[in-house]
Design an enzyme around this catalytic site. Structure first.
Site, PDB file in Angstrom:
ATOM      1  N   GLU A  89       0.816  -1.224   0.000  1.00 62.17           N
ATOM      2  CA  GLU A  89       0.000   0.000   0.000  1.00 62.17           C
ATOM      3  C   GLU A  89       0.848   1.272   0.000  1.00 62.17           C
ATOM      4  OE1 GLU A  89      -2.953  -0.072   3.123  1.00 62.17           O
ATOM      5  OE2 GLU A  89      -4.172  -1.520   2.035  1.00 62.17           O
ATOM      6  N   GLU A 120      -6.892  -7.462  -0.859  1.00 59.07           N
ATOM      7  CA  GLU A 120      -7.552  -7.333   0.447  1.00 59.07           C
ATOM      8  C   GLU A 120      -9.017  -6.990   0.255  1.00 59.07           C
ATOM      9  OE1 GLU A 120      -5.681  -4.759   3.300  1.00 59.07           O
ATOM     10  OE2 GLU A 120      -3.699  -5.652   2.972  1.00 59.07           O
TER      11      GLU A 120
END
Ligand code: NAG
Ligand code: NAG
Ligand code: NAG
Ligand code: NAG
Ligand code: NAG
Length: 757
Positions: free
Chosen positions: A186, A255
């Site tokens: 991320e 995710e």
């Protein structure tokens, strides 16, 4: 002579066995295009689920993985937790629940694939995002940017993990289960803050990863500029709108936030199964190839691994398997059926992109199997309130409820609708019931005060950053000083106030070794000003003892690693009546890392009997107190929990194993819970939460493997004062079908009255 002949026979047998094993585990190829992962020549869509090995125990792993497989998973995903594996620079630990290879071998023997997210920054609501605290103190280091000192450490650890995997033949290219690996995590979300150095860092990450030569594709999540051949992937509640930055890359969702994590002082999140299924069906309707549940089993933040600050010990996440490893009804079943339905269309979905036709109020997407001509359809209604009926011409009329997707075999027969749970889950499994039983009578407690004789390790004329001093060794740091009051104590000082500004996360103050009080931030921030009246000041020398406590180091955001903690650069003042003020900020401060009870192992029953534990009348409501008692393990095989109602805040151990921080006195705020959860409409973590006004976390998981049949010892370190006589040990049975009603509160668990009650 005869013995060497035997040897030869043995060697031949071994060679035979070896050849056999090799032929079973021959290398296979993992490649991809925009519509499939191509594994050993098979075009696949992949359903994966996150299970983080340190958040359960080796004894739990086979059962969790089996339930994942029965739930329709093709793969298990995990991060790799650097701080656990290298607690001190160059000293590695891969034992117990940090045995990564053993975990992956369990996954392999269940016939599932692995997605290995090395990071090594992992976020994960894990203290310091998985970075070992010692990284912070290396001279010249800047984390997660184009910094030579950091890059060297990152490369060393990444190589360590890759080599460990290669030695164990874990990559698919070696016949192992790992089909994908991730570098960084991320970073795209925060890269701007690092300027040009951030961009060159991510290029370096890609090159460093490729040079590891692992023989399977690398991914980068939330990284829209991921350099080729990195595949950029999506994280979020919904990922249907996501497109990878290369049209040849498969659309992957690393995710899928199936729920959310719990924070002290907040209610418990819940995401409805209907909305989870809707998000997944939308993803596969829009050419999705791989979806990973974050989490499939969330588990427990044992020890001091919870990040934050203020992330709870339960990491239940409202995942399909609950914290204890039981099925989360009806989510588990509803999603299992979704996976089965998706697999019906696997050949069609991997043949080529879907073709979408718009109807009034609904989108029909058709996939066609190139080889057979068979079709497979998704019919979605994205309206939040309005059901829609579509006339599919030859195939008749079909009603699609609001905010739902129907899956149609041959584009005619509805085999699944994301909003229809009752169709396939028995009514008894509709509610997530856990039967808690209390098999125990009263317990005999012993207690021991945490000494306030504080042996100084370091002196400075300023207030230091807590993590820089503790280097991850403890949640606790003592800041102590002495000060003089020259005049006779008069009304000026009989009713004084102590004021301390701190960067968090909780503070316990003592003057002349008498408790002044405890305080922490309650507004979602972590900085606060400790302010309490102080009595007991005396003429002459006085002492001030401040115990600053971390509740999980920050794990997310640009420069999260430099976020200050503790009293660093704050102010400490004693304010008397009138304008009297003693400013102690620039005093000489003495420091001590950790508790005496930590260094002397009060929490370990094998080492603590030499101390004079006090028996007889139980002291209650006393700050900085250790408690100990023995208990019998509840019978059977159901997971065990301890209800810590009555305690304040602290840390708990069972037979020397930490079960994590506890804080049952911290009530979830009163507002923000809805009596009924409407799954329709965009989810966010505050929608559908429950447990308002109850302790954020009341039940704490005790893995069965921590227990013996008898003579188990629980030890508590209580910081603010509590009553341990109220605690109880319970089992958490899968209560589907018990017929008892759901109640809010606790770690996402619903409670039925104990049969004895
Ligand atoms: C299936 O057919 C379409 C259209 O002819 C083509 O674009 C696509 O590449 C084919 N897919 C496979 C996997 O052969
Ligand atoms: C949903 O349907 C209602 C009723 O037909 C309509 O008023 C509304 O605009 C629709 N909402 C969306 C987001 O399309
Ligand atoms: C629908 O698909 C199934 C299997 O995918 C097949 O056996 C059946 O013949 C198909 N029916 C129609 C009407 O096409
Ligand atoms: C003592 O402190 C309390 C608040 O802590 C305050 O209400 C009271 O007025 C103070 N008394 C004196 C004499 O300053
Ligand atoms: C605290 O102050 C010192 C001296 O001004 C400064 O060097 C340091 O960066 C500050 N630390 C934090 C965490 O603010």
């Amino acid at each position: 002579m005869s013995s060497s002949k035997h040897m030869l026979v043995l060697v031949l047998v071994l060679v035979h066995v070896f050849v056999f094993v090799v032929s079973l585990t021959c290398a296979f190829d993992v490649s991809y295009d925009s519509k499939a992962l191509i594994i050993n020549g098979q075009r696949r869509i992949i359903i994966s689920g996150s299970i983080h090995y340190p958040r359960s125990t080796p004894e739990m792993w086979p059962d969790l993985i089996r339930k994942g497989k029965e739930g329709g998973l093709d793969a298990i995903e995990t991060y790799v937790f650097w701080d656990r594996h290298e607690p001190e620079k160059g000293k590695y630990d891969f034992t117990g629940n940090y045995d990564l290879v053993a975990f992956l071998k369990h996954v392999q023997s269940a016939g599932l694939y692995v997605i290995l997210r090395i990071g090594p920054y992992v976020c994960a609501e894990w203290s310091y995002g998985g970075f070992p605290a010692w990284l912070h103190n290396i001279p010249g280091i800047e984390l997660r940017t184009d910094n030579e000192v950091y890059k060297k450490e990152m490369e060393t650890f990444t190589t360590k993990i890759v080599n460990l995997m290669k030695e164990a033949k874990m990559f698919a290219s070696q016949g192992g289960p790992i089909i994908l690996a991730q570098i960084e995590n991320e970073y795209g979300n925060i890269m701007d803050k690092y300027g040009e150095a951030g961009k060159s860092y991510i290029k370096w990450c890609a090159q460093m990863a490729v040079a590891q030569n692992i023989g399977v594709p690398w991914i980068m999540c939330q990284q829209s500029d991921a350099p080729q051949p990195m595949i950029n992937t999506c994280n979020g509640y919904y990922c249907h709108d996501f497109k990878p930055n290369n049209p040849k890359s498969p659309k992957m969702w690393t995710e899928n936030w199936i729920g959310w994590f719990t924070e002290w002082g907040k209610p418990v999140p819940h995401r409805a199964a209907e909305d989870c299924a809707y998000a997944i069906a939308r993803f596969f309707q829009t050419d999705g190839v791989l979806m990973n549940y974050y989490m499939y089993h969330g588990g427990t933040n044992f020890g001091r691994t919870a990040g934050g600050p203020y992330i709870a010990t339960s990491y239940d996440y409202d995942a399909p398997l609950d914290e204890y490893g039981n099925l989360n009804h009806p989510k588990y079943e509803h999603l299992r059926q979704l996976h089965k339905s998706l697999k019906v269309g696997e050949k069609a979905m991997t043949s080529g992109p879907g073709v979408t036709t718009k109807y009034v109020g609904a989108d029909l997407t058709t996939y066609t199997n190139n080889a057979t001509g068979e079709t497979f359809c998704f019919l979605s209604n994205t309206n939040q309130t309005q059901d829609v009926t579509v006339d599919l011409m030859g195939a008749g009329k079909l009603t699609v409820p609001a905010w739902s997707v129907s899956i149609l075999q041959n584009c005619t027969k509805e085999i699944y609708n994301t909003a229809k749970i009752g169709d396939r889950v028995s009514p008894s499994a509709m509610e997530k019931n856990i039967i808690f039983e209390n098999p125990l009578g009263s317990l005999d407690w012993a207690w021991l005060p945490e000494p306030l004789k504080i042996k100084t390790q370091l002196k400075e004329n300023r207030l230091l950053d807590q993590k820089t001093v503790t280097v991850g060794a403890s949640d606790y740091l003592w800041y102590t000083t002495t000060f003089n009051i020259d005049e006779q104590i008069s009304w000026t000082w009989t009713n004084a106030t102590i004021s301390v500004t701190t960067k968090g996360h909780a503070l316990h103050a003592f003057v002349n070794k008498q408790i002044v009080g405890s305080q922490w931030a309650t507004d979602g921030k972590y900085e606060f000003t400790f302010q309490k009246p102080v009595s007991g000041l005396k003429q002459g020398a006085n002492s001030l003892e401040l115990l600053s406590t971390t509740v999980g180091l920050a794990n997310y955001g640009a420069f999260f690693d430099t976020v200050p903690v503790g009293l660093v650069n704050g102010t400490v003042q004693i304010i008397g009546a009138g304008n009297a003020k003693l400013d102690l900020t620039s005093n000489e401060w003495s420091y001590k890392v950790g508790l005496t009870g930590e260094s002397k192992l009060y929490y370990d029953p094998n080492h603590n009997t030499k101390f004079k534990w006090k028996k007889g009348e139980l002291v209650k409501g006393r700050a900085l107190t250790w408690y100990m008692t023995q208990f019998e393990a509840p019978g059977g095989t159901d997971p065990v929990v301890v209800d810590l109602t009555g305690l304040g805040k602290g840390h708990a151990w069972i037979n020397g194993h930490s079960i994590g921080r506890y804080w049952p006195s911290y009530m979830a705020k009163n507002d923000g819970c809805t009596p009924k959860c409407d799954y329709r409409g965009q989810y966010n973590s505050e929608k559908c939460q429950h447990g308002c006004g109850s302790p954020t976390q009341r039940y704490y998981h005790i893995p069965r493997s921590f227990l013996k049949p008898a003579d188990n010892v629980i030890i508590l370190f209580e910081e603010i004062g509590g009553d341990p006589s109220k605690i109880s040990f319970l089992t958490a049975a899968d209560g589907a079908g018990s017929g008892c009603t759901a109640a809010a509160g606790g770690s996402g668990a619903n409670v039925c009255p104990s049969p004895a009650a």
